[in-house]
Design a protein around this motif. Structure first.
Motif, PDB file in Angstrom:
ATOM      1  N   ASN A  33      40.175  52.150  36.484  1.00  0.00           N
ATOM      2  CA  ASN A  33      41.397  52.165  35.678  1.00  0.00           C
ATOM      3  C   ASN A  33      42.469  51.260  36.273  1.00  0.00           C
ATOM      4  N   SER A  34      42.517  51.202  37.598  1.00  0.00           N
ATOM      5  CA  SER A  34      43.478  50.327  38.267  1.00  0.00           C
ATOM      6  C   SER A  34      43.189  48.859  37.944  1.00  0.00           C
ATOM      7  N   ALA A  35      41.914  48.525  37.853  1.00  0.00           N
ATOM      8  CA  ALA A  35      41.533  47.152  37.513  1.00  0.00           C
ATOM      9  C   ALA A  35      41.975  46.801  36.091  1.00  0.00           C
ATOM     10  N   ILE A  36      41.826  47.741  35.172  1.00  0.00           N
ATOM     11  CA  ILE A  36      42.274  47.524  33.791  1.00  0.00           C
ATOM     12  C   ILE A  36      43.781  47.277  33.771  1.00  0.00           C
ATOM     13  N   ASN A  37      44.529  48.104  34.465  1.00  0.00           N
ATOM     14  CA  ASN A  37      45.985  47.965  34.495  1.00  0.00           C
ATOM     15  C   ASN A  37      46.402  46.668  35.175  1.00  0.00           C
ATOM     16  N   TYR A  38      45.677  46.287  36.218  1.00  0.00           N
ATOM     17  CA  TYR A  38      45.980  45.038  36.926  1.00  0.00           C
ATOM     18  C   TYR A  38      45.753  43.840  36.002  1.00  0.00           C
ATOM     19  N   ALA A  39      44.655  43.871  35.246  1.00  0.00           N
ATOM     20  CA  ALA A  39      44.357  42.775  34.317  1.00  0.00           C
ATOM     21  C   ALA A  39      45.436  42.663  33.240  1.00  0.00           C
ATOM     22  N   ARG A  40      45.928  43.808  32.770  1.00  0.00           N
ATOM     23  CA  ARG A  40      46.985  43.784  31.756  1.00  0.00           C
ATOM     24  C   ARG A  40      48.278  43.193  32.316  1.00  0.00           C
ATOM     25  N   LYS A  41      48.585  43.525  33.536  1.00  0.00           N
ATOM     26  CA  LYS A  41      49.838  43.083  34.135  1.00  0.00           C
ATOM     27  C   LYS A  41      49.800  41.622  34.567  1.00  0.00           C
ATOM     28  N   HIS A  42      48.659  41.200  35.134  1.00  0.00           N
ATOM     29  CA  HIS A  42      48.577  39.861  35.718  1.00  0.00           C
ATOM     30  C   HIS A  42      47.727  38.888  34.902  1.00  0.00           C
ATOM     31  N   GLY A  43      47.040  39.386  33.875  1.00  0.00           N
ATOM     32  CA  GLY A  43      46.203  38.509  33.058  1.00  0.00           C
ATOM     33  C   GLY A  43      44.776  38.393  33.556  1.00  0.00           C
ATOM     34  N   LEU A  44      44.534  38.785  34.819  1.00  0.00           N
ATOM     35  CA  LEU A  44      43.195  38.689  35.399  1.00  0.00           C
ATOM     36  C   LEU A  44      43.058  39.702  36.522  1.00  0.00           C
ATOM     37  N   ALA A  45      41.922  40.374  36.570  1.00  0.00           N
ATOM     38  CA  ALA A  45      41.570  41.246  37.689  1.00  0.00           C
ATOM     39  C   ALA A  45      40.144  40.928  38.109  1.00  0.00           C
ATOM     40  N   ILE A  46      39.965  40.667  39.409  1.00  0.00           N
ATOM     41  CA  ILE A  46      38.630  40.458  39.966  1.00  0.00           C
ATOM     42  C   ILE A  46      38.296  41.685  40.801  1.00  0.00           C
ATOM     43  N   MET A  47      37.266  42.396  40.393  1.00  0.00           N
ATOM     44  CA  MET A  47      36.899  43.656  41.036  1.00  0.00           C
ATOM     45  C   MET A  47      35.517  43.544  41.666  1.00  0.00           C
ATOM     46  N   ILE A  48      35.411  44.003  42.894  1.00  0.00           N
ATOM     47  CA  ILE A  48      34.138  44.013  43.606  1.00  0.00           C
ATOM     48  C   ILE A  48      33.660  45.454  43.749  1.00  0.00           C
ATOM     49  N   GLY A  49      32.378  45.672  43.454  1.00  0.00           N
ATOM     50  CA  GLY A  49      31.770  46.985  43.604  1.00  0.00           C
ATOM     51  C   GLY A  49      30.396  46.865  44.231  1.00  0.00           C
ATOM     52  N   HIS A  50      29.684  47.987  44.277  1.00  0.00           N
ATOM     53  CA  HIS A  50      28.378  48.032  44.920  1.00  0.00           C
ATOM     54  C   HIS A  50      27.404  48.852  44.077  1.00  0.00           C
ATOM     55  N   PRO A  51      26.096  48.642  44.265  1.00  0.00           N
ATOM     56  CA  PRO A  51      25.099  49.355  43.453  1.00  0.00           C
ATOM     57  C   PRO A  51      24.895  50.790  43.945  1.00  0.00           C
ATOM     58  N   ARG A  52      25.849  51.656  43.613  1.00  0.00           N
ATOM     59  CA  ARG A  52      25.814  53.062  44.012  1.00  0.00           C
ATOM     60  C   ARG A  52      25.852  53.944  42.764  1.00  0.00           C
ATOM     61  N   LYS A  53      25.378  55.171  42.918  1.00  0.00           N
ATOM     62  CA  LYS A  53      25.234  56.077  41.780  1.00  0.00           C
ATOM     63  C   LYS A  53      26.532  56.241  40.991  1.00  0.00           C
ATOM     64  N   ASN A  54      27.619  56.626  41.640  1.00  0.00           N
ATOM     65  CA  ASN A  54      28.876  56.861  40.927  1.00  0.00           C
ATOM     66  C   ASN A  54      29.486  55.571  40.397  1.00  0.00           C
ATOM     67  N   SER A  55      29.292  54.490  41.128  1.00  0.00           N
ATOM     68  CA  SER A  55      29.799  53.196  40.665  1.00  0.00           C
ATOM     69  C   SER A  55      29.099  52.787  39.374  1.00  0.00           C
ATOM     70  N   ILE A  56      27.788  52.958  39.349  1.00  0.00           N
ATOM     71  CA  ILE A  56      27.009  52.615  38.153  1.00  0.00           C
ATOM     72  C   ILE A  56      27.438  53.470  36.973  1.00  0.00           C
ATOM     73  N   SER A  57      27.640  54.757  37.211  1.00  0.00           N
ATOM     74  CA  SER A  57      28.054  55.666  36.148  1.00  0.00           C
ATOM     75  C   SER A  57      29.399  55.255  35.560  1.00  0.00           C
ATOM     76  N   VAL A  58      30.355  54.956  36.425  1.00  0.00           N
ATOM     77  CA  VAL A  58      31.688  54.553  35.963  1.00  0.00           C
ATOM     78  C   VAL A  58      31.635  53.219  35.227  1.00  0.00           C
ATOM     79  N   LEU A  59      30.855  52.293  35.739  1.00  0.00           N
ATOM     80  CA  LEU A  59      30.755  50.974  35.098  1.00  0.00           C
ATOM     81  C   LEU A  59      30.115  51.079  33.713  1.00  0.00           C
ATOM     82  N   LYS A  60      29.055  51.856  33.582  1.00  0.00           N
ATOM     83  CA  LYS A  60      28.402  52.014  32.281  1.00  0.00           C
ATOM     84  C   LYS A  60      29.385  52.529  31.232  1.00  0.00           C
TER      85      LYS A  60
END
Length: 282
Positions: free
Chosen positions: A197-224
């Protein structure tokens, strides 16, 4: 058939541009890079089920590095070399083939060339760990000189606040970007969701958000879930489009023209009734 004169046509088109302009023109851009690809079959393959705009960063020494790169290329994904680099904490173990402080330019060149063989189709490179290496100017100067000669882009993962990597990349003419948000520094589901959600808000405020994540169970669930329900004002983009400053094609046309009869007051001789603008004269 009645015809609208030139001025009227221009006015109608202008109004339709304002009303029906595609939201993608005004959208904030979100680029997602998934690091540490090449080790885990189940988690890696789950990442590959996400839209092709999700970018992957492969560790060259990972056992499945080449296979993962080939699959990503076949899917049309952008691929990065996730190069291990020396951390400031010497007690922290780092993968084989890491870039370390004190390496000369030739050694760094050979390291990057080897990494390109292990991770074919890569268009750029980002650092795995690297708080020590990315804060050392001389090491980054050698690296950026090599990346410039090999026409590779650079993404600073920003694992340390005093990183000079991005600044040095610019000095050497390397097209570079910096990470804005980490998706999963904490692996708690609520924390991962908060970061998305922070990445979404950052993209709205600045026009671009670059987010780095990892192949983990909860990360995959949130991304899907998050990508499937991405707000209409947020555009998921490949990292390469940012490096190359490519324009994102809108999802629908800017203008919608309607095949309807013009209003009577829009037809010559354009007679009007005082105080009753828009009502045809009887």
């Amino acid at each position: 058939m009645n015809k609208i004169n030139y001025k009227q046509l221009v006015y109608v088109v202008f109004l339709q541009i304002i009303v029906f302009i595609s939201p993608s023109v005004l959208a904030g851009q979100l680029a997602i890079v998934i690091d540490d690809i090449g080790y885990r079959n189940k988690e890696d393959l789950a990442i590959y089920e996400l839209p092709k705009e999700v970018n992957i960063a492969i560790i060259p020494s990972a056992p499945h590095a080449a296979d993962r790169a080939k699959k990503a290329f076949e899917q049309g994904r952008d691929i990065l070399i996730h190069l291990p680099m020396q951390p400031k904490n010497s007690a922290v173990l780092v993968e084989a083939g890491a870039l370390t402080v004190g390496m000369n330019e030739d050694k760094i060149k050979h390291l990057v060339e080897f990494s390109r063989v292990r991770v074919p189709y890569a268009i750029g490179l980002n650092n795995h760990m690297g708080s020590g290496a990315t804060s050392d100017r001389k090491t980054m100067e050698y690296l950026m000189k090599v990346l410039s000669s090999q026409q590779l882009f650079f993404l600073d993962s920003k694992t340390v606040g005093d990183s000079v990597a991005y600044k040095v990349a610019k000095e050497f003419g390397v097209n570079a970007l910096e990470r804005n948000i980490f998706l999963d520094n904490s692996d708690e589901l609520s924390d991962v969701q908060h970061q998305f959600n922070s990445a979404i808000n950052y993209a709205r405020k600045h026009g671009l958000a670059i987010m780095i994540g990892h192949p983990r169970k909860n990360s995959i669930s949130v991304l899907k879930k998050g990508i499937a329900h991405l707000p209409s004002d947020i555009e998921l983009v490949k990292i390469g489009t940012l490096w190359r400053n490519e324009k994102i094609e809108p999802k629908r046309p800017f203008i919608t023209l309607f095949d309807v009869e013009p209003a009577s007051t829009s037809v010559p001789p354009f007679e009007s009734v005082p105080m009753l603008r828009g009502l045809p004269k009887e």
